[in-house]
Scaffold this motif. Structure first.
Motif, PDB file in Angstrom:
ATOM      1  N   PHE A 150       0.794  -1.226   0.000  1.00 45.94           N
ATOM      2  CA  PHE A 150       0.000   0.000   0.000  1.00 45.94           C
ATOM      3  C   PHE A 150       0.830   1.282   0.000  1.00 45.94           C
ATOM      4  N   GLU A 151       2.064   1.253   0.458  1.00 48.40           N
ATOM      5  CA  GLU A 151       2.867   2.462   0.572  1.00 48.40           C
ATOM      6  C   GLU A 151       3.117   3.072  -0.799  1.00 48.40           C
ATOM      7  N   PRO A 152       3.329   4.389  -0.890  1.00 41.24           N
ATOM      8  CA  PRO A 152       3.602   5.014  -2.190  1.00 41.24           C
ATOM      9  C   PRO A 152       4.832   4.391  -2.845  1.00 41.24           C
ATOM     10  N   ARG A 153       4.718   4.114  -4.130  1.00 42.94           N
ATOM     11  CA  ARG A 153       5.828   3.500  -4.868  1.00 42.94           C
ATOM     12  C   ARG A 153       5.918   4.174  -6.231  1.00 42.94           C
ATOM     13  N   ASP A 154       7.113   4.633  -6.578  1.00 43.67           N
ATOM     14  CA  ASP A 154       7.332   5.328  -7.845  1.00 43.67           C
ATOM     15  C   ASP A 154       7.831   4.355  -8.904  1.00 43.67           C
ATOM     16  N   TRP A 155       7.265   4.490 -10.112  1.00 41.13           N
ATOM     17  CA  TRP A 155       7.569   3.566 -11.207  1.00 41.13           C
ATOM     18  C   TRP A 155       7.937   4.317 -12.476  1.00 41.13           C
ATOM     19  N   GLU A 156       8.864   3.728 -13.229  1.00 42.18           N
ATOM     20  CA  GLU A 156       9.144   4.146 -14.596  1.00 42.18           C
ATOM     21  C   GLU A 156       8.611   3.060 -15.519  1.00 42.18           C
ATOM     22  N   ILE A 157       7.755   3.454 -16.436  1.00 46.48           N
ATOM     23  CA  ILE A 157       7.090   2.487 -17.307  1.00 46.48           C
ATOM     24  C   ILE A 157       7.486   2.743 -18.750  1.00 46.48           C
ATOM     25  N   GLY A 158       7.763   1.681 -19.469  1.00 45.24           N
ATOM     26  CA  GLY A 158       7.990   1.768 -20.897  1.00 45.24           C
ATOM     27  C   GLY A 158       7.037   0.843 -21.628  1.00 45.24           C
ATOM     28  N   VAL A 159       6.216   1.397 -22.490  1.00 45.83           N
ATOM     29  CA  VAL A 159       5.248   0.603 -23.257  1.00 45.83           C
ATOM     30  C   VAL A 159       5.613   0.720 -24.737  1.00 45.83           C
ATOM     31  N   HIS A 160       6.337  -0.287 -25.223  1.00 50.31           N
ATOM     32  CA  HIS A 160       6.768  -0.338 -26.618  1.00 50.31           C
ATOM     33  C   HIS A 160       6.515  -1.762 -27.117  1.00 50.31           C
ATOM     34  N   PRO A 161       5.270  -2.079 -27.443  1.00 45.99           N
ATOM     35  CA  PRO A 161       4.883  -3.457 -27.766  1.00 45.99           C
ATOM     36  C   PRO A 161       5.720  -4.075 -28.874  1.00 45.99           C
ATOM     37  N   ALA A 162       6.006  -5.372 -28.703  1.00 41.38           N
ATOM     38  CA  ALA A 162       6.654  -6.127 -29.772  1.00 41.38           C
ATOM     39  C   ALA A 162       5.700  -6.219 -30.960  1.00 41.38           C
ATOM     40  N   ARG A 163       6.266  -6.150 -32.153  1.00 44.61           N
ATOM     41  CA  ARG A 163       5.419  -6.193 -33.351  1.00 44.61           C
ATOM     42  C   ARG A 163       5.567  -7.487 -34.144  1.00 44.61           C
ATOM     43  N   ARG A 194      -2.249   6.466 -27.817  1.00 43.59           N
ATOM     44  CA  ARG A 194      -1.029   7.047 -28.371  1.00 43.59           C
ATOM     45  C   ARG A 194      -0.401   6.044 -29.322  1.00 43.59           C
ATOM     46  N   GLU A 195       0.129   6.553 -30.428  1.00 51.13           N
ATOM     47  CA  GLU A 195       0.788   5.676 -31.398  1.00 51.13           C
ATOM     48  C   GLU A 195       2.212   5.351 -30.957  1.00 51.13           C
ATOM     49  N   ASN A 196       2.618   4.120 -31.255  1.00 48.75           N
ATOM     50  CA  ASN A 196       4.004   3.663 -31.121  1.00 48.75           C
ATOM     51  C   ASN A 196       4.503   3.526 -29.694  1.00 48.75           C
ATOM     52  N   MET A 229       2.725  -8.067 -25.606  1.00 52.40           N
ATOM     53  CA  MET A 229       2.951  -7.558 -24.255  1.00 52.40           C
ATOM     54  C   MET A 229       4.399  -7.689 -23.816  1.00 52.40           C
ATOM     55  N   VAL A 230       5.219  -8.469 -24.514  1.00 53.12           N
ATOM     56  CA  VAL A 230       6.611  -8.598 -24.093  1.00 53.12           C
ATOM     57  C   VAL A 230       7.358  -7.280 -24.238  1.00 53.12           C
ATOM     58  N   GLY A 231       6.772  -6.318 -24.927  1.00 55.81           N
ATOM     59  CA  GLY A 231       7.401  -5.017 -25.069  1.00 55.81           C
ATOM     60  C   GLY A 231       7.019  -4.027 -23.999  1.00 55.81           C
ATOM     61  N   VAL A 232       6.416  -4.501 -22.911  1.00 55.40           N
ATOM     62  CA  VAL A 232       6.023  -3.627 -21.796  1.00 55.40           C
ATOM     63  C   VAL A 232       6.956  -3.887 -20.622  1.00 55.40           C
ATOM     64  N   GLY A 233       7.548  -2.834 -20.082  1.00 52.93           N
ATOM     65  CA  GLY A 233       8.469  -2.993 -18.965  1.00 52.93           C
ATOM     66  C   GLY A 233       8.264  -1.946 -17.895  1.00 52.93           C
ATOM     67  N   ALA A 234       8.699  -2.220 -16.691  1.00 52.42           N
ATOM     68  CA  ALA A 234       8.573  -1.273 -15.586  1.00 52.42           C
ATOM     69  C   ALA A 234       9.691  -1.528 -14.580  1.00 52.42           C
TER      70      ALA A 234
END
Length: 335
Positions: A104-117, A157-159, A324-329
């Motif tokens: 539950f505690e606040p947690r900061d994330w960096e997300i990259g969404v670049h789906p495999a094609r 959003r595209e890409n 979905m393999v192109g999604v990372g965090a």
């Protein structure tokens, strides 16, 4: 019929433990090489799966082609402990055995969404056009979500994109007996194996009543069905969809119901997985299973959707699961 297996046929026991994708919903686009990569197997082992009845089509140039959802289910049900779906589930659910405060505690994330094609990340054949990718963006107005980077103009959003967010969980409980009854109908059906928890293709996720009648469900099917039952009882409820964050991001869905003016999260699949524990290589966590009935977790990032639509599109159509393999965090470093 019992299939005699050797170590080289370690994947064969999965056959018969899940329901293969119905022919009218199947998408046969995964070749032997991509399947072998996902299952950490040899091409010969994948060929044996085809010989023993795993549905496929024959392509003159690429050889046997499988439905990727079927391949994921082979991995989840084979019991080797080494396939991509087995390792992914264990890794993503590892936080369930952490101290409760960490959910539950606040947690900061960096997300990259670049789906495999392409399946398996392979280079496309010469002359093959890659699809245009469109993705759904985070719902920065959702409870517990704070933007740490610039927001987005629209829901799509595209890409792909990169973003930084802070997720803050919340402890909630549910008291209304009608909600509890609908919840137990779903969770108990999974626990009793009347319905098999497995990967379900997008076309059946959209037809969730049919999937349930077929005896199969994933997080999307279970959440949509639960939302339907709660709305029928007069509650404001909907299926939510977004990402379960870890070293990589996984498409995930849960249900949200309003009780006493508070939006509470109901996650029947999380509760089921935390209950069965070691059967799928996940640590048993009764406390986490209980928290799934109302609480919001700091690893779930909801996306902007009206009714839990797909998160990734190829040329305007729902993308296959392998995208979905192109999604990372990853946890965000202090600035």
């Amino acid at each position: 019929m019992t299939v005699e297996t050797s170590p080289a046929d370690a994947l064969l026991p999965a056959l018969g433990r899940f329901t293969t994708v119905p022919a009218d919903s199947a998408r046969y686009d995964t070749d032997i090489s991509s399947a072998a990569q996902a299952l950490r197997a040899t091409p010969a082992q994948i060929s044996r799966l085809a010989d023993h009845g795993l549905p496929h089509t024959a392509d003159a140039e690429r050889g046997p082609l499988f439905d990727y959802d079927d391949i994921m289910n082979v991995g989840m049900f084979c019991g080797t402990g080494q396939t991509v779906p087995e390792l992914g589930l264990r890794f993503l659910m590892r936080f369930a055995s952490s101290p409760e405060a960490s959910w539950f505690e606040p947690r900061d994330w960096e997300i990259g969404v670049h789906p495999a094609r392409t399946a398996g990340g392979a280079e496309p054949a010469e002359g093959v056009r890659l699809p245009t990718v469109t993705v759904r963006v985070p719902d920065l107005a959702a409870p517990g979500v704070t933007a740490l980077s610039p927001g987005f103009d629209g829901p799509l959003r595209e890409n792909g994109y990169e973003a930084a967010v802070r997720l803050t969980g919340a402890r909630h409980t549910v008291r209304d007996p009608r909600i509890l009854e609908a919840w137990h109908e779903i969770v108990d059906a999974l626990a009793a194996r009347r319905v098999t928890y497995q990967t379900v293709p997008e076309v059946l996720r959209a037809d969730h009543h049919r999937a349930w009648d077929l005896g199969i469900a994933d997080c999307m099917v279970a959440s949509r069905l639960l939302a339907d039952r709660l709305r029928a009882q007069g509650f404001e409820a909907r299926a939510r969809r977004g990402y379960l964050l870890g070293l990589f991001g996984s498409d995930h869905s849960w249900c949200e119901v309003v009780e006493d003016g508070v939006a509470k999260s109901l996650d029947p699949v999380f509760a089921f997985v935390a209950t069965v524990g070691d059967e799928r290589g996940v640590a048993e966590s009764p406390a986490f299973a209980r928290a799934c009935l109302g609480s919001r977790f700091n690893r779930l990032l909801p996306c902007r959707t009206d009714s839990a639509e797909p998160l990734v599109y190829f040329d305007g159509e729902p993308a296959p699961y392998w995208a979905m393999v192109g999604v990372g965090a990853r946890p965000r470093r202090s600035q």
